[in-house]
Design a protein around this motif. Structure first.
Motif, PDB file in Angstrom:
ATOM      1  N   MET A 110       0.844  -1.184   0.000  1.00 10.84           N
ATOM      2  CA  MET A 110       0.000   0.000   0.000  1.00 10.84           C
ATOM      3  C   MET A 110       0.882   1.238   0.000  1.00 10.84           C
ATOM      4  O   MET A 110       1.911   1.267   0.646  1.00 10.84           O
ATOM      5  N   GLY A 111       0.479   2.273  -0.680  1.00  2.91           N
ATOM      6  CA  GLY A 111       1.258   3.500  -0.794  1.00  2.91           C
ATOM      7  C   GLY A 111       1.139   4.407   0.412  1.00  2.91           C
ATOM      8  O   GLY A 111       1.450   4.028   1.520  1.00  2.91           O
ATOM      9  N   HIS A 112       0.646   5.574   0.185  1.00  2.00           N
ATOM     10  CA  HIS A 112       0.551   6.643   1.178  1.00  2.00           C
ATOM     11  C   HIS A 112      -0.427   6.276   2.291  1.00  2.00           C
ATOM     12  O   HIS A 112      -1.576   6.000   2.038  1.00  2.00           O
ATOM     13  N   GLY A 113       0.039   6.268   3.521  1.00  2.00           N
ATOM     14  CA  GLY A 113      -0.822   5.950   4.656  1.00  2.00           C
ATOM     15  C   GLY A 113      -1.130   7.193   5.472  1.00  2.00           C
ATOM     16  O   GLY A 113      -0.263   8.025   5.698  1.00  2.00           O
ATOM     17  N   VAL A 114      -2.351   7.330   5.880  1.00  5.10           N
ATOM     18  CA  VAL A 114      -2.809   8.468   6.669  1.00  5.10           C
ATOM     19  C   VAL A 114      -3.661   7.919   7.792  1.00  5.10           C
ATOM     20  O   VAL A 114      -4.322   6.892   7.632  1.00  5.10           O
ATOM     21  N   SER A 115      -3.641   8.566   8.936  1.00  4.84           N
ATOM     22  CA  SER A 115      -4.541   8.147  10.004  1.00  4.84           C
ATOM     23  C   SER A 115      -5.127   9.368  10.687  1.00  4.84           C
ATOM     24  O   SER A 115      -4.551  10.452  10.653  1.00  4.84           O
ATOM     25  N   ALA A 116      -6.277   9.170  11.263  1.00  3.32           N
ATOM     26  CA  ALA A 116      -6.962  10.231  12.003  1.00  3.32           C
ATOM     27  C   ALA A 116      -7.611   9.601  13.228  1.00  3.32           C
ATOM     28  O   ALA A 116      -8.018   8.436  13.198  1.00  3.32           O
ATOM     29  N   THR A 117      -7.678  10.374  14.293  1.00  2.00           N
ATOM     30  CA  THR A 117      -8.351   9.943  15.514  1.00  2.00           C
ATOM     31  C   THR A 117      -9.345  11.029  15.891  1.00  2.00           C
ATOM     32  O   THR A 117      -9.029  12.213  15.852  1.00  2.00           O
ATOM     33  N   ILE A 118     -10.551  10.608  16.251  1.00  2.00           N
ATOM     34  CA  ILE A 118     -11.576  11.557  16.671  1.00  2.00           C
ATOM     35  C   ILE A 118     -12.056  11.167  18.062  1.00  2.00           C
ATOM     36  O   ILE A 118     -12.221   9.986  18.361  1.00  2.00           O
ATOM     37  N   VAL A 119     -12.219  12.166  18.915  1.00  2.00           N
ATOM     38  CA  VAL A 119     -12.625  11.938  20.302  1.00  2.00           C
ATOM     39  C   VAL A 119     -13.755  12.911  20.624  1.00  2.00           C
ATOM     40  O   VAL A 119     -13.687  14.098  20.299  1.00  2.00           O
ATOM     41  N   GLN A 144      -7.590  14.528  15.499  1.00  2.00           N
ATOM     42  CA  GLN A 144      -6.141  14.626  15.380  1.00  2.00           C
ATOM     43  C   GLN A 144      -5.752  13.967  14.059  1.00  2.00           C
ATOM     44  O   GLN A 144      -6.042  12.787  13.839  1.00  2.00           O
ATOM     45  N   VAL A 145      -5.141  14.732  13.176  1.00  2.00           N
ATOM     46  CA  VAL A 145      -4.632  14.215  11.905  1.00  2.00           C
ATOM     47  C   VAL A 145      -3.166  14.624  11.839  1.00  2.00           C
ATOM     48  O   VAL A 145      -2.863  15.802  11.654  1.00  2.00           O
ATOM     49  N   GLY A 146      -2.290  13.654  12.063  1.00  2.00           N
ATOM     50  CA  GLY A 146      -0.863  13.995  12.141  1.00  2.00           C
ATOM     51  C   GLY A 146      -0.653  14.980  13.276  1.00  2.00           C
ATOM     52  O   GLY A 146      -1.130  14.773  14.390  1.00  2.00           O
ATOM     53  N   LYS A 147      -0.005  16.091  12.994  1.00  2.00           N
ATOM     54  CA  LYS A 147       0.253  17.100  14.021  1.00  2.00           C
ATOM     55  C   LYS A 147      -0.850  18.162  14.102  1.00  2.00           C
ATOM     56  O   LYS A 147      -0.752  19.107  14.871  1.00  2.00           O
ATOM     57  N   PHE A 148      -1.914  17.971  13.346  1.00  2.00           N
ATOM     58  CA  PHE A 148      -2.961  18.985  13.262  1.00  2.00           C
ATOM     59  C   PHE A 148      -4.176  18.626  14.112  1.00  2.00           C
ATOM     60  O   PHE A 148      -4.633  17.489  14.126  1.00  2.00           O
TER      61      PHE A 148
END
Length: 136
Positions: A1-10, A21-25
């Protein structure tokens, strides 16, 4: 798999307001007051359009730079709607202040159909879910 992205929502203690939270943002998501939210941040479909508009602008800027074309200030206006059958429709209107020819605009309109986010939205993505541990 190529480009990986993750996000967390609370969730927060305010109805539909959530912290993402998406990376440092750090982002906030909410619903407008008309839907029971506080309007503390963009709603989910707002982020959906934001992702597509960002990919549109970045991809066309990269393409124009590789070709040596001057886009000048670039702007994309996107609208989202659903028809009577519930089918989603997105319309993009593209603007650039640079001195582009009709042929260059035709090429940009061909390129924009295949930006990475456009393709994912059009073709769909496999979405899976599983149960995790209790939230802390």
């Amino acid at each position: 798999m190529g480009h990986g992205v993750s996000a967390t929502i609370v969730s927060t203690d305010v109805d539909f307001t959530h912290r993402i939270q998406v990376g440092k943002f750090q982002l906030t998501a909410d619903e407008p007051a008309s839907l029971g939210g506080q309007g503390a941040g963009p709603a989910p479909y707002d982020y959906y359009l934001a992702a597509l508009s960002a990919c549109t602008a970045i991809t066309l800027r990269m393409y124009a730079q590789r070709k040596g074309w001057e886009l000048g200030e670039f702007k994309a206006e996107l609208s989202f709607s659903k028809d009577a059958d519930g089918k989603a429709h997105i319309h993009r209107v593209l603007h650039a202040s640079g001195p582009l020819t009709d042929a260059q605009w035709s090429r940009l309109l061909e390129v924009v159909v295949n930006t990475p986010v456009t393709k994912t939205m059009r073709e769909g993505a496999e979405i899976t879910s599983e149960r995790g541990a209790a939230a802390a």
